[in-house]
Design an enzyme around this catalytic site. Structure first.
Site, short mmCIF file in Angstrom:
data_model
loop_
_atom_site.label_atom_id
_atom_site.label_comp_id
_atom_site.label_asym_id
_atom_site.label_seq_id
_atom_site.Cartn_x
_atom_site.Cartn_y
_atom_site.Cartn_z
CB CYS A 45 -0.88 0.05 1.24
SG CYS A 45 -2.02 -1.31 1.38
N GLY A 46 0.32 2.33 -0.54
CA GLY A 46 1.02 3.62 -0.52
C GLY A 46 0.35 4.56 0.47
#
Lengths: 223, 315
Positions: B17-18
């Site tokens: 995830c960012g």
């Protein structure tokens, strides 16, 4: 259209590719590809690209609709993170082919390295030969077809998705189990192999599926 | 090596995830477009969901709050209205999104304090086919899909604000739906939200303790235990920095997460430094992100966080 990759940086090649694709070019040939890394990265238009020779790491990474053919081999992470489109590697692929794909189709005519299809979410990955250690590692969706053999710890930590295997399976990973094909599996497998010109019967195939849908976070694991 | 250690080591490989965070000293009318640009630059880290929590953009008087509620069908709005009418003033109702089997409304209400708001939202939350998506003096927007898709539906890039956090989700075992997208809010303490990259491998141990204290979990996503843990500490009068340091000691697994409160943004990285996080500031703006490419347009120099490090920036 042809692009001579010799004496060009990958950034230059990909910029020319993108501009040509946006302007409506339908067929592009990359000459003297020289196994450069990141070729065709992020191509979003429905363009056909042929890579003459081998490609390096991350060929066709993050493509969304492009169609890429690599005439020889591809390095690590071929088709990584692709959303839609098609990647075909006529030779062998390195480790992590099809890593994290969200859609589209990847076909490797030869063998694939370790961790093929790891963390893939959706789409189809077909390996014409063998696939190595931890194929389908932490797979979270999509389908893989392996026409050759699978090495150790196949389907390690798989939580969703299916791996269809024709050859031998050296060992299964955690949370992976073998299941028989049902009628709709057989129809899909037959149709997909024909569509991609693999002359194989479906008789010997079985599939690897997850034992449990929540492997790490089921209450019993940490409660 | 034990089975458990082996499992944890495997988990360390993933978690793509960012996360991003952005804080300005003064209100910025282009806040939404700036944070969306940062998020689009990290789209490759996950396409299962996208979301933001934006603070300081809503024009609210001292005792006004916004309840974002999802209902199964349009006329369920009346049920919520009835409850709210009995206990507070409804200032405004806005239709946010209408789908095949759901409708999302924002209710701008007037209540004397957060305690009152909390009891109201738990009452609404207990009703069938109704979910409180967020509640407070900030705006939370999250949904399934890419950053561009979510922005096209909710017009995030047109919003102003002072600070906020954003997330691009690569889901692992929990569901791919609006409720499991980030940010997550805790209703234990006012306006606390989190975005997270990684895994909390002692999730159940942390959750069990928080549930024993009476805190309510609404999903089975490990990120939810982070925001409740931090909120629980803030409620116990910890400063944000102390709460983050405590979380780094208590939570196992690979993680980087960003917490936002009404006036600050804080970031924490796990003890072994297994998930990326960098910060950048120039006195007027503070930015945090998973990768340098996200902050490149801001023209600031990145500073990579060390394992176990926490940082807090206040307005």
């Amino acid at each position: 259209m042809e692009i001579d990759c010799r004496d060009k940086t990958v950034r230059e090649i990909n910029r020319i590719l993108k501009e040509a694709a946006i302007s409506g070019e339908k067929q592009i040939i990359l000459k003297n590809a020289g196994a450069k890394h990141f070729l065709c990265a992020g191509l979003q238009n429905p363009v056909n690209v042929t890579v003459e020779g081998s490609a390096g790491y991350f060929v066709a990474t993050m493509i969304d609709g492009a169609r890429v053919i690599v005439e020889k081999n591809a390095g690590w992470f071929a088709g990584d993170n692709m959303t839609a489109g098609y990647l075909e590697v006529k030779g062998n692929a390195g480790d992590g082919a099809g890593q994290g794909t969200y859609g589209g189709t990847i076909v490797v005519r030869g063998n694939a390295g370790a961790r093929t299809g790891e963390i893939m979410k959706n789409g189809t990955v077909i390996i014409g030969g063998n696939s190595e250690f931890m194929t389908g590692l932490y797979m979270m969706g999509g389908k893989m077809i392996i026409l050759g053999n699978l090495s150790d710890m196949a389907g390690e930590s798989i939580v969703r998705g299916e791996i269809y295997v024709k050859g031998d399976i050296k060992s299964l990973g955690q949370n992976a189990k073998i299941s028989k094909l049902n009628k709709s599996d057989k129809m899909w497998l037959k149709r997909t192999l024909e569509e991609h010109n693999f002359k194989s019967t479906i008789k010997k195939f079985r599939k690897i599926v997850p034992e449990k849908p929540r492997f790490y976070y089921a209450p019993s694991e940490e409660g | 090596m034990s089975r458990k250690v082996l499992k944890i080591n495997r988990l360390k490989i993933y978690g793509m995830c960012g996360i991003v965070g952005l804080l300005y000293r003064k209100k910025n009318s282009e806040f939404g477009s700036i944070i969306i640009d940062m998020m689009q630059r990290l789209q490759h880290r996950g396409k299962d969901g996208a979301g933001v929590a934006i603070y300081g953009g809503l024009e609210l008087s001292k005792d006004e709050y916004v309840l974002k509620v999802e209902v199964g069908e349009f006329n369920k709005r009346d049920v919520i209205e009835d409850i709210l009418h009995k206990k507070c003033n409804i200032e405004e109702i806005r239709l946010i999104r209408e789908g095949k089997d759901f409708v999302i409304f924002d209710f701008k209400i007037k209540v004397p304090d957060f305690k009152k708001l909390k009891s109201l939202l738990f009452e609404i939350q207990s009703l069938k086919d109704i979910s409180v998506l967020s509640a407070g003096r900030f705006e939370m927007i999250k949904d399934v899909g890419t950053v561009s898709f979510v922005d096209s539906i909710y017009s995030i890039s047109r919003k102003s604000g002072t600070h906020g956090i954003g997330h691009m989700r690569f889901s692992t075992e929990s569901g791919v739906d609006r409720y499991h997208a980030h940010p997550f809010q805790s209703f234990i303490y006012p306006d606390v939200t989190v975005v997270h990259n990684g895994q909390i491998t002692n999730y159940w141990k942390v959750r069990n303790v928080l549930e024993a204290k009476g805190h309510t979990f609404t999903t089975d996503n490990d990120t939810e235990c982070i925001v409740h843990y931090i909120a629980d500490k803030l409620l116990a009068d910890y400063k944000l920095e102390e709460a983050l340091e405590s979380a780094v000691r208590r939570l196992d697994g690979p993680f980087s997460f960003i917490i936002s409160t009404r006036n600050a943004i804080g970031v924490a990285k796990d003890k072994l430094g297994l998930r990326p996080a960098l910060v950048s500031e120039d006195g007027e703006v503070f930015a945090v992100a998973s990768e340098e490419v996200a902050i490149e347009p801001l023209g600031l120099n990145p500073e990579y966080l060390n394992p176990g490090e926490v940082r807090v920036f206040e307005r």
